[in-house]
Design an enzyme around this catalytic site. Structure first.
Site, mmCIF file in Angstrom:
data_model
loop_
_atom_site.group_PDB
_atom_site.id
_atom_site.type_symbol
_atom_site.label_atom_id
_atom_site.label_comp_id
_atom_site.label_asym_id
_atom_site.label_seq_id
_atom_site.Cartn_x
_atom_site.Cartn_y
_atom_site.Cartn_z
ATOM 1 N N TYR A 145 0.841 -1.181 0.000
ATOM 2 C CA TYR A 145 0.000 0.000 0.000
ATOM 3 C C TYR A 145 0.880 1.237 0.000
ATOM 4 O O TYR A 145 1.821 1.322 0.777
ATOM 5 C CB TYR A 145 -0.916 0.010 1.232
ATOM 6 C CG TYR A 145 -1.772 1.244 1.353
ATOM 7 C CD1 TYR A 145 -2.791 1.497 0.433
ATOM 8 C CD2 TYR A 145 -1.579 2.159 2.385
ATOM 9 C CE1 TYR A 145 -3.591 2.637 0.540
ATOM 10 C CE2 TYR A 145 -2.380 3.298 2.500
ATOM 11 C CZ TYR A 145 -3.376 3.526 1.584
ATOM 12 O OH TYR A 145 -4.164 4.648 1.701
ATOM 13 N N ASP A 240 9.197 2.674 -0.095
ATOM 14 C CA ASP A 240 8.153 3.352 0.666
ATOM 15 C C ASP A 240 8.342 2.958 2.126
ATOM 16 O O ASP A 240 7.934 1.881 2.545
ATOM 17 C CB ASP A 240 6.779 2.949 0.142
ATOM 18 C CG ASP A 240 5.647 3.591 0.951
ATOM 19 O OD1 ASP A 240 5.938 4.214 1.999
ATOM 20 O OD2 ASP A 240 4.480 3.455 0.536
ATOM 21 N N LYS A 268 4.273 9.079 8.890
ATOM 22 C CA LYS A 268 3.919 8.500 10.190
ATOM 23 C C LYS A 268 4.840 8.935 11.339
ATOM 24 O O LYS A 268 4.675 10.040 11.826
ATOM 25 C CB LYS A 268 3.776 6.989 10.051
ATOM 26 C CG LYS A 268 2.620 6.675 9.082
ATOM 27 C CD LYS A 268 2.098 5.269 9.047
ATOM 28 C CE LYS A 268 0.819 5.240 8.208
ATOM 29 N NZ LYS A 268 0.787 4.265 7.146
HETATM 30 C C1 LIG Z 1 0.221 4.789 5.717
HETATM 31 C C2 LIG Z 1 1.022 4.498 4.527
HETATM 32 C C3 LIG Z 1 1.010 5.362 3.400
HETATM 33 C C4 LIG Z 1 0.081 6.535 3.294
HETATM 34 O O1 LIG Z 1 0.334 7.523 4.249
HETATM 35 P P1 LIG Z 1 -0.829 8.571 4.606
HETATM 36 O O2 LIG Z 1 -0.173 9.503 5.577
HETATM 37 O O3 LIG Z 1 -1.956 7.779 5.179
HETATM 38 O O4 LIG Z 1 -1.213 9.253 3.347
HETATM 39 C C5 LIG Z 1 1.868 5.092 2.356
HETATM 40 N N1 LIG Z 1 2.683 4.032 2.394
HETATM 41 C C6 LIG Z 1 2.728 3.185 3.443
HETATM 42 C C7 LIG Z 1 3.685 2.043 3.430
HETATM 43 C C8 LIG Z 1 1.888 3.387 4.532
HETATM 44 O O5 LIG Z 1 1.899 2.504 5.542
#
Ligand SMILES: *Cc1c(COP(=O)(O)O)cnc(C)c1O
Length: 431
Positions: A145, A240, A268
């Site tokens: 994701y 990511d 995060k």
């Molecule tokens: C949470 C998450 C996102 C998206 O971040 P948001 O701040 O919710 O837009 C993208 N990549 C990973 C791996 C994530 O866990």
């Protein structure tokens, strides 16, 4: 059974004026046939809902709360910053401090730009990769994701070279067609994709430890393989690390595995609970961004002083407390407790953990990609398991596809209590 009457009333009110009653879908508890509770306050590892139920929290606001909720250094830093102004729209010194910290801690990053969410970070990294390479196609992996970016909301499609069908309404087929979706941990499918489309592939993006379809790990050599094949074909490798950055180690997965991606997306933990993201990488690539280069990217609130004050305070506190070592200790105590409970309950579970991130699968089979995670996410057992834990004061994510988070505020007694409830929940689902 705990009372939920005030939460229930608020949820009904919310549903009248907010789609689904929530501002992000997973909060709606649809995966567990339940209703969300509304939070009154949170402190340390605990949450209190508006009906005064007390919960030990393993959601941690979906990752950011690595010190626990409302940590004093973060509250103080935000309060101090707020007195001097909440937003300027012109450079402020926090931006340099944060950029320097990222460049020092995250091995592959030479230059960095701040944004306001993880989604913005991956979206901008993809645009930059396309601008830099002059190519359009992107490889992503099933179950990874990357936020709700149009061209990345594609996970469907089996078979090695499936060109994507969008996962969401409102995404043009033509966007999704630029995304090649492949199974994780399967080098052969990546080789085939490069053989077929090598000159058109701008980047390979992945969660180097996938944590949004349960939690599973790259097999030995897989990350090295991706580093090598992207390099050979002139494509960029994008990690990511929105979830894993500053979480599994000070420098993320790239530090743990010793792999240098070209670009990294962060989010995060970096914001200390406020809306922050960042993307960075090799200077040669980052220099393509406006105003130096032709790739446009901007943000009214990017580098916001409150958000960066919060993030810096959280990261400095983690460093001061040797946080990652401490989290490994707490995580390992939690793991051994859960494994004892699993052994007592029988053998049909698999437990994955890296540092303070964990996931329980309702299967004895190996989980290494989306397909095997789906098999493991036995909805029936999970719902019962989740509900039992919640009703007994342990809040796990309301979906079998989510990773759990331990924080610095989880004390041994909280772990012991949680493990006891989890053990009872195992007994409950066996009936
Ligand atoms: C949470 C998450 C996102 C998206 O971040 P948001 O701040 O919710 O837009 C993208 N990549 C990973 C791996 C994530 O866990």
């Amino acid at each position: 059974m705990s009372a939920h009457s005030i939460s229930s009333k608020l949820y009904k009110n919310a549903c009248e004026i907010i789609p689904g009653g929530v501002n992000s879908p997973v909060r709606a508890f649809r995966n567990v046939d339940g209703e969300p509770f509304f939070v009154r306050a949170a402190k340390g590892c605990r949450i209190w809902d508006v009906d005064d139920n007390e919960l030990i929290d393993y959601v941690g606001t979906w990752g950011p709360a690595i010190l626990g909720h409302a940590p004093i250094p973060v509250i103080e830093a935000v309060s101090e910053a707020a007195k001097r102004g909440v937003s300027f729209g012109t450079p402020n010194p926090f931006e340099i401090e944060m950029a320097r910290l990222i460049v020092e801690w995250v091995p592959s990053v030479e230059k960095v730009r701040m944004v306001n969410s993880g989604t913005e970070a991956t979206m901008s990294a993809i645009r930059l990769a396309r601008g830099f390479t002059g190519r359009d196609k992107v490889i992503k992996f099933e179950g990874c994701y990357h936020g709700h970016v149009d061209s990345l909301l594609v996970a469907a499609g089996s078979g090695a070279l499936t060109h994507g069908e969008p996962d969401s309404a409102g995404i043009p087929r033509s966007f999704a067609a630029e995304t090649i979706t492949l199974p994780f941990n399967d080098p052969e499918s990546v080789e085939k994709a490069f053989m077929a489309d090598g000159d058109d592939i701008a980047a390979v993006i992945l969660e180097p430890i996938p944590a949004n379809a349960g939690l599973f790990f790259p097999r030995d050599g897989y990350l090295e393989f991706l580093r090598d094949i992207t390099q050979r074909h002139g494509a960029l490798l994008i990690f990511d690390e929105v979830m894993t950055g500053f979480r599994v180690a000070k420098g993320g997965v790239q530090q743990l595995y010793g792999i240098s991606p070209d670009l990294t997306a962060l989010g995060k933990v970096i914001g200390g609970g406020l809306p922050v993201g960042a993307f960075g990488g090799r200077a040669e690539i980052m220099n393509q961004l406006a105003p130096d280069g032709p790739v446009y990217q901007a943000g009214t609130l990017s580098g916001n002083p409150l958000a960066l004050a919060a993030g810096l305070a959280q990261l400095h506190e983690m460093e001061k407390q040797r946080g990652w070592q401490r989290l490994e200790e707490i995580g390992s105590a939690f793991e051994s407790g859960v494994r004892d409970a699993m052994a007592q309950a029988g053998s049909d579970f698999t437990f994955h953990r890296v540092g303070s991130m964990f996931c329980l699968f309702f299967t004895g089979e190996e989980v290494f990609d989306l397909e095997s995670a789906k098999v493991a996410a036995n909805g029936g057992s999970f719902k019962k398991f989740f509900q039992y834990c919640l009703e007994n004061g342990v809040f796990l994510a309301p979906s079998p596809y989510e990773t759990g988070f331990i924080s610095m505020a989880h004390a041994q007694e909280d772990i012991d209590r949680s493990v006891q409830v989890i053990g009872e929940a195992f007994a409950e689902i066996r009936g």
